[in-house]
Design a protein around this motif. Structure first.
Motif, short mmCIF file in Angstrom:
data_model
loop_
_atom_site.label_atom_id
_atom_site.label_comp_id
_atom_site.label_asym_id
_atom_site.label_seq_id
_atom_site.Cartn_x
_atom_site.Cartn_y
_atom_site.Cartn_z
N MET A 1 0.84 -1.17 0.00
CA MET A 1 0.00 0.00 0.00
C MET A 1 0.88 1.23 0.00
O MET A 1 1.88 1.28 0.69
CB MET A 1 -0.87 0.03 1.26
N GLY A 2 0.37 2.21 -0.68
CA GLY A 2 1.13 3.45 -0.72
C GLY A 2 0.86 4.31 0.49
O GLY A 2 -0.11 4.11 1.22
N THR A 3 1.73 5.25 0.68
CA THR A 3 1.56 6.15 1.83
C THR A 3 0.31 7.01 1.69
O THR A 3 -0.31 7.38 2.69
CB THR A 3 2.78 7.06 1.97
N ARG A 4 -0.08 7.29 0.46
CA ARG A 4 -1.29 8.08 0.24
C ARG A 4 -2.52 7.30 0.71
O ARG A 4 -3.41 7.86 1.35
CB ARG A 4 -1.41 8.42 -1.24
N GLN A 5 -2.59 6.01 0.43
CA GLN A 5 -3.72 5.19 0.85
C GLN A 5 -3.76 5.08 2.38
O GLN A 5 -4.83 5.16 2.98
CB GLN A 5 -3.64 3.80 0.21
#
Length: 111
Positions: A1-5
């Motif tokens: 998962m990305g940091t934005r998610q």
């Protein structure tokens, strides 16, 4: 998962948690207001009954007095204050009421 998610999930959890806390606070405040209104309504009913008792005493004995007024379910009480002659106590599930009558034809209701 990305940091934005992860950031969006965390932000969503914070917003939902805050909304739940505000809703609980509002519910509790409304419950307090409803309880206070119930107490005031009961006390108003006692006043109406006491006024009826007052008028009946005046018609029957010629002496207008609150002495002897006792709402249904009330018992004699040793809780008297000031210049009170006597009083009665009415216990309900949520509130205890004390009703006292005075020498100078006054009535005091404490809830």
């Amino acid at each position: 998962m990305g940091t934005r998610q992860l950031l969006l999930i965390t932000l969503g959890i914070l917003i939902v948690g805050t909304a739940i806390a505000v809703a609980i606070s509002m519910f509790n405040e409304q419950a307090k207001i409803a309880h206070r209104n119930m107490i005031v309504s009961s006390m108003n009913n006692f006043v109406v009954e006491a006024l009826q008792h007052h008028k009946i005493m005046q018609a029957n004995t010629g002496k207008a007095t609150y002495e002897g007024y006792k709402p249904a379910g009330a018992i004699e009480s040793d809780h008297v204050t000031g210049n009170s002659e006597r009083g009665v106590k009415l216990e309900t599930e949520q509130v205890n009421y004390f009703i006292e009558w005075y020498f100078n034809d006054r009535l005091k209701i404490i809830g």
